[in-house]
Design an enzyme around this catalytic site. Structure first.
Site, PDB file in Angstrom:
ATOM      1  CE1 TYR A 103       0.499   1.466   4.449  1.00  0.00           C
ATOM      2  CE2 TYR A 103       0.813  -0.906   4.485  1.00  0.00           C
ATOM      3  CZ  TYR A 103       0.958   0.318   5.090  1.00  0.00           C
ATOM      4  OH  TYR A 103       1.560   0.420   6.321  1.00  0.00           O
TER       5      TYR A 103
ATOM      6  CD  GLU B  85       2.850  -0.215  -3.990  1.00  0.00           C
ATOM      7  OE1 GLU B  85       2.090  -0.632  -3.081  1.00  0.00           O
ATOM      8  OE2 GLU B  85       3.912  -0.781  -4.322  1.00  0.00           O
TER       9      GLU B  85
END
Length: 425
Positions: A315, A387
């Site tokens: 992430y 991401e």
């Protein structure tokens, strides 16, 4: 809800779920924000020394998150103190967080079973088998617009399939977008987001037909099937990142390589490791992992029509483009930047979520041997790693109650990037 750190037993709806002892007991997650180049360099060095960074940025003033084991704690705290680094405790008990997440996963699978027919909900994370059954069902229900193909097998012999989505007009040779998810095992939100893209292009066809007028979409929803399944076997495996092929190292067996360091383009240069026990192990040689070979072969088979390669990770709120092996930029970096910035702007306008965009090395960190660099090298005009934002007490995956929010936001960005791509090519 609080859970003990021993054996957790949940009785629900007449069923018993057992979550194994929390092997991450005593582990913490810290957030560290570098304020100068020296501090940023120190954080990068910690990554090379085995600290597990689950969210990392080289931009000053941007926080990184790192898992710190009990054995690393004293060294870590002394280091941030000596170098006056801004830091805070993000999660004081990773083991408890993992246990709670597993309870939620099992509860949602109990309460929301799937039959392999019809649309998927956004109320839980799905297994590899469920994902394969879903795309197979789409091909049966929409035979004029959807085609599913077996493209290879994982190391543990799990089938890898692509779904090709068209508008059914029968025209061959269209330009295409190649998209994949699930490179890193622990990033469960990645396949979930990819499944939502499939849903929008197939099940919600009338609204999105314009995205298929001149382009076909070829999607591999789960690259690292073995690792993904491993992360769902129990709390010990939850933070697993790599594939599952075993390697011998100094008399011990270390499993897997990082499939996103295994591509034969500046393979095993900076940002990758030669240690089989490292999370960024590049493999004993380029394309040692059958999962990376599948993606490579797809890229070469599609590159004559392929305009964009898009890979979904988690992430960090980034839209990244080549290069990842150097701070230099590709010749058509303006096109790459235009596509990435359009996606970032669309998401910000719709939800307020801010994405940082730019070349991988300049925005995030150097990482040689990655799939986005190889996709560009193989001939795709635009190659982007997305991401997704972090959420929850671990970071990688939103709680099941927020999956809908995250996947719909991701789709807004992907749709906008596709629209910009159509303008450019």
């Amino acid at each position: 809800m609080k859970f003990s750190l021993g054996l957790l037993v949940l009785l629900a709806c007449g069923a018993t779920f057992v979550v194994a002892d929390q092997d991450y007991e005593g582990y913490r997650i810290y957030e560290v924000t570098p304020s100068n180049a020296e501090q940023a360099s120190i954080l990068h060095q910690l990554s090379a020394e085995g600290f597990d960074f689950i969210g990392q940025s080289r931009l000053l003033g941007q926080p990184s998150r790192v898992i710190v084991s009990p054995g690393q704690l004293d060294k870590f705290l002394q280091l941030v103190k000596d170098h006056k680094m801004i830091h805070s405790l993000f999660n004081s008990n990773l083991g408890a967080s993992i246990a709670e997440e597993f309870v939620q996963l099992q509860m949602q699978r109990l309460m929301n079973p799937i039959t392999g027919k019809g649309r998927l909900s956004n109320e839980r994370y799905y297994s590899h088998e469920e994902i394969i059954n879903y795309i197979d069902d789409l091909a049966q229900r929409y035979p004029k617009r959807v085609y599913v193909k077996t493209v290879g097998w994982s190391y543990e012999k799990r089938v890898l399939k692509t779904i090709t989505i068209t508008n059914g007009d029968g025209k061959f040779g269209k330009k295409l977008i190649f998209m994949d998810g699930g490179f890193h095992a622990r990033e469960w939100i990645s396949p979930a987001a990819v499944l939502y893209v499939i849903d929008q292009l197939v099940e919600n066809f009338q609204e999105n037909a314009y995205l298929l007028e001149d382009y076909d979409w070829v999607i591999l929803p789960l690259v690292n099937a073995d690792g993904y399944e491993h992360t769902q076997t129990g709390t010990l495996a939850r933070m697993w990142r790599k594939t599952r092929q075993p390697y011998n190292y100094l008399g011990q067996t270390c499993y897997g390589a990082d499939p996103n360091r295994n591509f034969d383009f500046h393979w095993n240069e900076e940002g990758a490791s030669s240690n089989p026990c490292s999370d960024t192990y590049a493999g004993p040689n380029a394309f040692s992992e059958p999962e990376a070979v599948v993606v490579r072969d797809l890229m070469h088979s599609l590159s004559d029509r392929g305009i964009m390669y898009l890979t979904i990770h988690s992430y960090g709120n980034y839209l990244l483009y080549p290069w990842g092996w150097t701070s230099d930029l590709p010749d058509n970096w303006q096109d790459l930047d235009a596509v990435a910035s359009t996606g970032a702007e669309a998401i910000k306008n719709a939800t307020g979520t801010v994405y940082t965009y730019g070349s991988s090395t300049n925005v995030l960190y150097i990482a040689a041997g990655a799939s986005d660099d190889y996709g560009y090298y193989a001939g795709f005009n635009v190659s982007i790693t997305m991401e997704l934002p972090g959420a929850g007490s671990i970071g990688f995956n939103p709680p099941v109650t927020r999956i809908e929010e995250f996947v719909t936001e991701t789709w807004i960005g992907i749709r906008a990037m596709a629209e910009k791509l159509f303008e450019l090519y």
